[in-house]
Structures are given as C-alpha cells and as structure tokens.
Motif scaffolding. Structure first.
Motif, short mmCIF file in Angstrom:
data_model
loop_
_atom_site.label_atom_id
_atom_site.label_comp_id
_atom_site.label_asym_id
_atom_site.label_seq_id
_atom_site.Cartn_x
_atom_site.Cartn_y
_atom_site.Cartn_z
N ARG A 4 11.93 -2.70 7.30
CA ARG A 4 13.04 -3.42 7.42
C ARG A 4 13.22 -4.73 8.31
N LEU A 5 12.55 -4.26 9.47
CA LEU A 5 12.92 -5.37 10.51
C LEU A 5 11.91 -6.51 10.25
N GLY A 6 10.82 -6.10 9.42
CA GLY A 6 9.75 -7.11 8.92
C GLY A 6 10.41 -7.97 7.44
N ASN A 7 11.43 -7.39 7.28
CA ASN A 7 12.08 -8.00 6.08
C ASN A 7 11.57 -7.65 4.63
N VAL A 8 10.89 -6.63 4.71
CA VAL A 8 10.24 -5.97 3.44
C VAL A 8 10.63 -4.60 3.22
N HIS A 9 10.52 -4.20 2.03
CA HIS A 9 10.56 -2.59 1.61
C HIS A 9 9.21 -2.56 1.27
N CYS A 10 8.52 -1.20 1.78
CA CYS A 10 7.38 -0.82 1.03
C CYS A 10 7.57 -0.29 -0.28
N ARG A 11 6.63 -0.46 -1.14
CA ARG A 11 6.71 -0.11 -2.37
C ARG A 11 6.99 1.28 -2.66
N ARG A 12 6.04 2.21 -2.23
CA ARG A 12 6.11 3.71 -2.27
C ARG A 12 6.05 4.72 -1.05
N ILE A 13 6.83 5.43 -0.87
CA ILE A 13 6.51 6.29 0.42
C ILE A 13 6.25 7.90 -0.30
N ASP A 14 5.04 8.48 0.15
CA ASP A 14 5.23 9.65 -0.51
C ASP A 14 5.24 10.68 0.84
N TRP A 74 0.92 -1.16 -0.13
CA TRP A 74 0.06 0.07 0.07
C TRP A 74 0.81 1.18 0.15
N PRO A 75 0.48 2.15 -0.63
CA PRO A 75 1.16 3.46 -0.71
C PRO A 75 1.11 4.00 0.90
N VAL A 76 2.27 4.76 1.16
CA VAL A 76 2.63 5.05 2.62
C VAL A 76 2.78 6.52 2.61
N ILE A 77 2.36 6.96 3.75
CA ILE A 77 2.48 8.75 3.67
C ILE A 77 3.30 9.05 4.67
N ALA A 78 4.41 9.55 4.50
CA ALA A 78 5.24 9.84 5.70
C ALA A 78 5.85 11.03 5.64
N LEU A 79 6.51 11.83 6.79
CA LEU A 79 7.20 12.93 6.50
C LEU A 79 8.34 13.03 5.47
N SER A 80 8.86 14.00 5.48
CA SER A 80 10.14 14.14 4.36
C SER A 80 11.13 12.99 4.58
N ARG A 81 11.73 12.69 3.53
CA ARG A 81 12.67 11.89 3.59
C ARG A 81 13.79 11.60 4.60
N GLU A 82 13.85 13.08 5.27
CA GLU A 82 15.18 12.76 5.91
C GLU A 82 14.52 13.02 7.69
N SER A 83 13.29 12.80 7.81
CA SER A 83 12.83 13.11 8.95
C SER A 83 12.74 11.72 9.82
N TYR A 84 12.64 11.75 11.17
CA TYR A 84 12.74 10.73 11.97
C TYR A 84 11.72 9.78 11.73
N HIS A 85 10.52 10.40 11.22
CA HIS A 85 9.16 9.84 11.05
C HIS A 85 9.52 8.77 9.89
N HIS A 86 10.10 9.34 8.86
CA HIS A 86 10.24 8.53 7.47
C HIS A 86 11.41 7.40 7.85
N THR A 87 12.30 7.80 8.63
CA THR A 87 13.31 6.75 8.99
C THR A 87 12.63 5.49 9.92
N SER A 88 11.94 5.75 10.87
CA SER A 88 11.40 4.78 11.55
C SER A 88 10.68 3.61 10.69
N ILE A 89 9.99 4.52 10.03
CA ILE A 89 8.84 3.67 8.95
C ILE A 89 9.61 2.70 8.38
N GLU A 90 10.74 3.31 7.43
CA GLU A 90 11.46 2.46 6.78
C GLU A 90 12.12 1.11 7.94
N GLU A 91 12.60 1.64 8.83
CA GLU A 91 13.22 0.52 9.83
C GLU A 91 12.08 -0.44 10.38
#
Lengths: 295, 295
Positions: free
Chosen positions: B207-217, B187-204
């Motif tokens: 990553r811990l679930g061993n997947v990459h989300c397809r799209r982050i707006d 599903w498309p994910v909405i996060a704060l700017s790429r360099e934000s704590y928010h964005h980084t935490s979501i990617e993390e």
DNA sequence: CATTCTTACGTACTGCGTAAGAATG
DNA sequence: CATTCTTACGCAGTACGTAAGAATG
C-alpha cells in the motif's frame, strides 16, 4: 502455602517461641515446627534463626510478618463482612471476672454458641489484674471485667454498674444502723487477693473515710468470702443480688453504710483489630445480655 | 478456608463459569465445584446463583471478589518480596509468536526453568492477534509478539527488531536487482493467515508503494511458507537469519527491495498486576535472552 | 538438666479425579 | 440433547499427634 502456616508463623514470631505459639494455637510443638519448616521450604528462605535456642526471626522473617499480619487481618475482615455470623470460626479466649461468671455468663455463653456455632470458647476466670495482663499480651481476645483497660487499640463497651454492699453474719455482733468507715474499721474485713480490684476498692473506700482498716483477710472468690462471713469470721463486700438467699435465710445481714459503697462499672473489652472477628461483635452481645444497672 | 478456594472462586466469578475456571486452573469441573461449595459452606453464604445454568455471582459473591482479589495479589506480592525466585510456583501461560519460537524461545524456557524451578510453563504458539486476544481476556499471563498490546495495565518490554526480507526460489524466475513493490506486485505472494501481523504488514508495504499485490496465498507458519517458496510457488517474506541454510544451499534467494521491508519490533508484555508474580520478571528475562537487534 | 526445637512414624483426614447423575435452555 | 453443575466413591498425599532425639544455656 496456606493460612494456617501464616497464622502459625505470625504467632511464633510475635511470641518469640514455637512452643508459645503451639499453646496459643492449641497445637503441639512439633506441629508448629513442621508448619514453619514447610513455610520456609515453600518460600525457599530461612524465617527463624536456629543458632540460638530461642527462635529469632531473620530479616526475611521480619519482612514476612508484615504480610502475614496483613493477610490474617484481611481474612478476618473478609469472614466478618462476607460470611454470616455462622461463618466465623476458631477459638475465642474470653476472660471474665467472677462477678460476671456468677451472674449472666452462662446466658452469654449460650447466646454465643447459638450465634457463632463454629466458635470454640476458652473461658478464663481470674482477677481483673491478671485478665488485663493476659489481654494486653495477647493471650486473651476479650475480657469482661470492672474498670477500664488502658491502651488505645481497645474497644471498651460499658456493661453497666453493680451495687456492692457490706455484709456480715447476723451473729457477728455488728452494731445496727448506718455505719461509717470509722465504725467498720475495727472489724476484720474479708476481701479478695491483695492485688484484686475488690481489695483495692475496699482500701480506697476506707481511705476516703480517712481511716485504715485494721485487718484484711483475703480469699480467692466471692463464694469463699461469703462462707467465711457467714461463719462469722468478718465483714465482707459482696453484690447483694447474688446473695439474696443467704440474706433471706439469715446467714448474712446487709450493713448500711455512709457513704454507701460506690457502684462498680463493668466493661467488655476487645482489641480493635482482633484476629478473632467475633470478639468485637461479642462485646456488643455482652452488653445486650448484661443485666447490670445501665444508664 | 484456603488460597486455592479463593483463587478458584476468583476465576470462576471472573470467567463466569465453573468449567472455564476449571480449565484455567488445570483442574476438573467437579473439583472446582467442590471447592466453591466448600467455600460457601465455610462462609455460610451462597456465592453463586444456581437457578440458571450459568453460574452468576450473588451479592455476597461480588463482595467476596474484592477480598479474594486483594488476597491473591497480596499473596503474589508476598511470594515475590519474601521468597527467593525459587519460591514462585504455579503455571505461567506464555504465548509466543512463531518468530520467537524458532529463535531464542528454547533458551528462554531453559533459563526460566533454572530460575523458577517450581513454575510450570504452558506454551502457546499462535498468531499475534490470537495471542493478544487471549492475553486481554486473561487466559495468557504474558506474550512475546510483534507490535504493541493496547491497554494501560500492561508492562511492555521491548525485545528488539527483526529484519524481514523478501525471498523466493532461484528457479522462480524473479528479475535480479533491487525490486520495488510495483515489480513484486504481479508475483504470487505467500503470507501467513489473513489476520496475521505478517499478512497485514505485507499489505501495508504494498500500500505504501501505492500498489496492490495480485494474489496472496496464505499458510500457517514460516516453515510452510519457506517450503512453498522453495518449491517455486511464490515469493514470501521471512527473517533471513532463520533461513540462512536455505539461502546457502540455493533453495531460496534473497530479493533486495526498495524500500526494504521495515524491521519488525517485538515486545514482551505482562499484566501490570499479574497474579503470576514471575510474569513481570520474566519479561525482563526475555529481554536479556533476546538476540534481536536492540537500540 | 530442663527447656526448646527437630525428626520419625503411624494414623486419620482432606482433596483430587473418574464417572455417573441432575438440571437447564 | 448438548452443556453445565452436583454427587458418589476410591485413592493418594497431606497434616497431625506421640514419642524419641539433638542442641542449647
């Protein structure tokens, strides 16, 4: 908040009175009062207890003294280290003995003004005893006087020795040749005030000869003593180098004695941690300027 | 010489530019210039080398930095120790993360104004990364943000944890039940700017679930993210406590996940030796005000 | 009642911002 | 030629001294 307020508070608390601080700082009572009130307003704290007539520091005030003093010392150190000699400003209260004021004081003043153009001098000529007292209680930053100032937190710089000699009018009828204390003892002596270094030294000289002199008249300065002696009113003890003219023109005659009068040591003394950073430097300047006989 | 000149010199030398110091001190370039020139005149020494365009400190200037800093720290300590809390004055530059600005920041501001009526706040809401950067280079006195600020000379005060949860519009067609990162990944994910704590935490989290989300707006604030999610443009991660209304009115629906999103630790951070004495105290104040979940 | 601190008021000065000028890369 | 620092000028707020007032011992 500024340095002036802190300085004012420092002196008001140290001297225990706003009016004393005003005098110390060359300001009016009202100005000092306003500075303190403004400082209290800014800190939101009462610094002085106004219930009594005299201004006593409160607990908070005593806490502030520590910081005020530290701050002012740091400021002085900063001006001394970072600033050129032209940077130091303020008032230097300089107490001098007469011997210095009639010899090289003018030259010292001139050199001080050249090197420290922003420093205002407050000269005070007085007896050594008074100078030491005023220095000790903090109303003088520096003194140039004979003898040593007691205390540890001072930096005495030797200025050299001055030869004093007995002299009297040639018409006074003193026997010629080398005289002993016993020979002099009967003649009226003219000295400075009873509590002066001059007076004490004279008594000491007679005491070492195991005699007491019969009468010591006192006056307030070498100038007066010289006039009195010239007028044939007694024998006095003066630095010959200052009264060459009188000796040459025959108004005064040197009297050789045995033992000779011991030379008098002079010193420049400043407080180790003077608030006036120039003070310590100027003691060294005084040593350079002094033309007293050095080791 | 006064504290303002020293403070101005301190910042001008620290920031390496008069104009930067002017901005830091809320004054104009010309004022800063005049203060420095006056300081140089009083010390009789050049503090900055004007041959280049940028103002570089001279040797004497570098000597002065030591004293200026010592003096300003002493002043801050004095105000802190002697003055009441009402005494501290000046500007406190406070950087906050959005999470705080939309929860208890207003209450904190109110309490600060009550306790430090003479302190002016300069609030700055930004991404944690920017806050940390500005804090590190000295343009913020204190920050309220998630995570730890690196460095030894800081005093981090924990403010508690905040629960974040995935949410999306009910009309978005997300499957119900407990979802895994793998389920969400498409599903498309909405996060704060790429360099934000928010964005980084979501990617993390992905990553811990061993997947990459397809799209982050990305967008710039929780508010926008919430609007976008409500409009059915994606799934986003928000603190449920701030979006109760949207959940209640059916604009957003909570999505249970396994693992749940780990709670985010917030902290208040001030420099150990901040020039603004209130800063350290206010980190403690912030801990009291914070209604985040504490240990 | 003299001394000490505070308050009132007019003046002089300091310090600021605006705006224009000079210099640098 | 944009950026950075300096200079000029007018205004506003501050700090001072004089003088009068209040309080204390």
């Amino acid at each position: 908040m500024n340095f002036r307020q802190l300085e004012t508070f420092y002196w008001a608390s140290k001297l225990g009175s706003l009016s004393a601080a005003a005098e110390r700082l060359n300001a009016t009572q009202s100005t000092v009062s306003m500075r303190i009130i403004e400082l209290e307003r800014e800190l939101g704290v009462e610094l002085f207890d106004r219930s009594q007539r005299a201004a006593r520091t409160t607990a908070k005030g005593r806490e502030l003294i520590y910081y005020a003093e530290k701050m002012l010392r740091l400021l002085a150190e900063m001006e001394e280290r970072v600033g050129g000699t032209g940077a130091t400003q303020g008032v230097l209260r300089l107490g001098v003995a007469e011997m210095i004021s009639i010899t090289w004081l003018p030259r010292l003043v001139q050199v001080i003004h050249e090197k420290y153009p922003r420093v205002t001098l407050e000269l005070d000529e007085a007896l050594t005893k008074d100078l030491v007292e005023r220095f000790t209680n903090g109303s003088l930053d520096m003194i140039l006087a004979p003898g040593k100032v007691p205390g540890y937190s001072v930096t005495p710089v030797p200025l050299g020795r001055v030869q004093f000699a007995w002299m009297a009018s040639p018409s006074f009828g003193m026997p010629s040749g080398v005289l002993t204390p016993r020979d002099l003892q009967a003649w009226p002596v003219i000295a400075l005030s009873r509590e002066s270094y001059h007076h004490t030294s004279i008594e000491e000289w007679f005491r070492l000869g195991n005699v007491h002199c019969r009468r010591i008249d006192t006056c307030k300065s070498f100038g007066v003593a010289s006039s009195l002696a010239s007028a044939g009113l007694g024998v006095t003890l003066l630095p010959p180098r200052c009264y060459k003219d009188e000796i040459k023109t025959g108004k005064l005659r040197l009297i050789e004695t045995d033992p000779p009068f011991p030379p008098v040591e002079f010193a420049a003394t400043a407080a180790v941690e003077s608030m006036q950073p120039a003070a310590k430097q100027i003691t060294l300047l005084a040593r350079e300027i002094s033309d007293f006989e050095k080791d």
